[in-house]
Design a protein around this motif. Structure first.
Motif, short mmCIF file in Angstrom:
data_model
loop_
_atom_site.label_atom_id
_atom_site.label_comp_id
_atom_site.label_asym_id
_atom_site.label_seq_id
_atom_site.Cartn_x
_atom_site.Cartn_y
_atom_site.Cartn_z
N UNK A 204 0.82 -1.21 0.00
CA UNK A 204 0.00 0.00 0.00
C UNK A 204 0.86 1.26 0.00
N UNK A 205 0.19 2.38 -0.27
CA UNK A 205 0.88 3.66 -0.36
C UNK A 205 1.52 4.06 0.96
N UNK A 206 0.86 3.78 2.09
CA UNK A 206 1.39 4.22 3.39
C UNK A 206 2.70 3.53 3.72
N UNK A 207 2.95 2.36 3.09
CA UNK A 207 4.18 1.63 3.35
C UNK A 207 5.19 1.80 2.22
N UNK A 208 5.60 0.69 1.64
CA UNK A 208 6.63 0.73 0.60
C UNK A 208 6.05 0.92 -0.80
N UNK A 209 4.75 0.78 -0.96
CA UNK A 209 4.12 1.02 -2.26
C UNK A 209 4.63 0.11 -3.37
N UNK A 210 4.87 -1.16 -3.06
CA UNK A 210 5.44 -2.06 -4.06
C UNK A 210 4.45 -2.43 -5.16
N UNK A 211 3.20 -2.03 -5.03
CA UNK A 211 2.23 -2.30 -6.10
C UNK A 211 2.67 -1.65 -7.41
N UNK A 212 3.47 -0.59 -7.32
CA UNK A 212 3.91 0.12 -8.53
C UNK A 212 4.96 -0.67 -9.30
N UNK A 213 5.64 -1.60 -8.64
CA UNK A 213 6.81 -2.21 -9.23
C UNK A 213 6.71 -3.73 -9.43
N UNK A 214 5.93 -4.41 -8.61
CA UNK A 214 5.95 -5.88 -8.63
C UNK A 214 4.85 -6.46 -9.49
N UNK A 215 5.25 -7.28 -10.45
CA UNK A 215 4.28 -8.00 -11.27
C UNK A 215 3.68 -9.14 -10.46
#
Length: 388
Positions: free
Chosen positions: A336-347
């Protein structure tokens, strides 16, 4: 085999099943980015990685989608039987105490819901009241009630109405604004904003989804089935022949139901008939596959001499509440955005690797913890709270 060994085998195989179910749940949640469903742009990905993403997604959902949770729910009913039976042998009525235990589970569920909108503990705490209400019924009545609930009575009503009345329209719950609010909080909200939205809009959206997709009735049915499994001592080795029949019937049932579910949109154009019919058929074929998994694991455990290897899942299953809640906290922080926001990078493929690593870390922690403790941290807290 003496009574002590029988009882240990029963508990061990249940813990193995529970550990297997929670493993499947964490892998699914990881590729979903913990109910976020936001992924990096795949336009520049290679065809090979696109294929891998699709294979991972379809493979995990085919194996665990609606099945990991179903095993978890059955074992919830089984655990109720174990506790209730133990107290009955001591001359104690456990029913009111279990209702208080469900209240505590509701609190645990809301803590979990602060981080993850797709959690099931709140649903379990609400539906779980069916167990103390029905635990004194005979096996026959429990089977009848579980069968009625598994057949999705609301969906059946909609099917009959749609067949008899072409103008029939079932009013759906308008949950889109609720999901939009949770998505915005996950995408750009602070930690406190995410917690606030998840606890209200997120919980309402999750419960609405559970109602619309038949999880409420199916969960109640699975609780009763788990209670029956415990009452009839079906996890004992001596009842292995029962699971052989279950495996055969489940395999015969699953394949035609799965095929029909995929064919229905090609033959039914009326949405008011198609949706409840698909809900009913998909619910049944997922239940059939759940029975294939459960009976298969039980046979492997008892028949093929692999119980010592499967026991690696037992500590993970014994700490299922702790693992379930902590995976939500860690997953939220990672994606999620509040944390590391890995949704932007991880397939999807990279995300399942994250989920696998998280599972292995939790597994190692469980094995280390049980060297000096009888119960997991949240399990011990839940037990102490139960007996206040």
């Amino acid at each position: 085999m003496n009574k002590t060994n029988v009882d240990n085998s029963r508990i061990d195989v249940a813990d193995v099943l529970r550990g297997f179910a929670v493993m499947g749940i964490i892998l699914l949640h990881s590729i979903e980015h913990f109910n976020f469903y936001s992924f990096p742009d795949t336009a520049g990905q290679s065809q090979w990685l696109n294929f891998t993403d699709r294979a991972v997604w379809d493979g995990l959902f085919f194996t665990f989608g609606g099945k990991g949770y179903a095993i978890f729910a059955m074992l919830f009913g089984f655990s109720f039987f174990i506790m209730n039976d133990h107290q009955q042998r001591r001359g104690t009525d456990f029913r009111l105490r279990f209702c208080w235990r469900l209240v505590l589970l509701f609190l645990f569920g809301n803590i979990n819901a602060m981080f993850f909108t797709g959690e099931v503990l709140v649903l379990y705490s609400l539906v779980g009241f069916i167990l103390p209400l029905t635990c004194r019924l005979s096996d026959r009545w429990l089977i009848v009630l579980a069968s009625i609930l598994m057949m999705q009575p609301v969906a059946l009503y909609c099917i009959v109405r749609a067949v008899c009345d072409s103008t029939f329209s079932f009013a759906a719950i308008e949950s889109a604004p609720l999901w939009a609010a949770t998505y915005n909080a996950q995408t750009s909200g602070t930690f406190l904003e995410m917690c606030r939205v998840n606890l209200w809009e997120g919980q309402l959206a999750s419960l609405a989804w559970a109602w619309e997709y038949g999880r409420v009735f199916q969960t109640a049915s699975l609780f009763l089935i788990g209670h029956l499994i415990g009452r009839r001592r079906l996890f004992l080795r001596e009842n292995l022949h029962v699971w052989g029949r279950v495996l055969a019937c489940a395999m015969i049932t699953f394949f035609p139901l799965y095929g029909i579910d995929n064919m229905l949109p090609d033959f039914i154009s009326n949405k008011e008939l198609l949706q409840p019919l698909q809900l009913l058929v998909s619910s049944l074929h997922k239940f059939a596959f759940t029975l294939i998994l459960v009976s298969g694991i039980i046979h492997i455990y008892y028949t093929f001499g692999l119980n010592s290897r499967l026991m690696i899942f037992a500590p993970y299953g014994r700490m299922s509440l702790t693992n379930y809640v902590t995976q939500s906290v860690i997953g939220s922080m990672l994606f999620y955005h509040w944390g590391f926001g890995l949704y932007r990078y991880l397939s999807i493929s990279a995300s399942v690797c994250v989920g696998l690593c998280l599972f292995l870390l939790q597994m190692a922690f469980c094995h280390w913890w049980f060297r000096n403790h009888k119960r997991g941290p949240l399990e011990a807290l839940w037990r102490k709270g139960t007996w206040l």
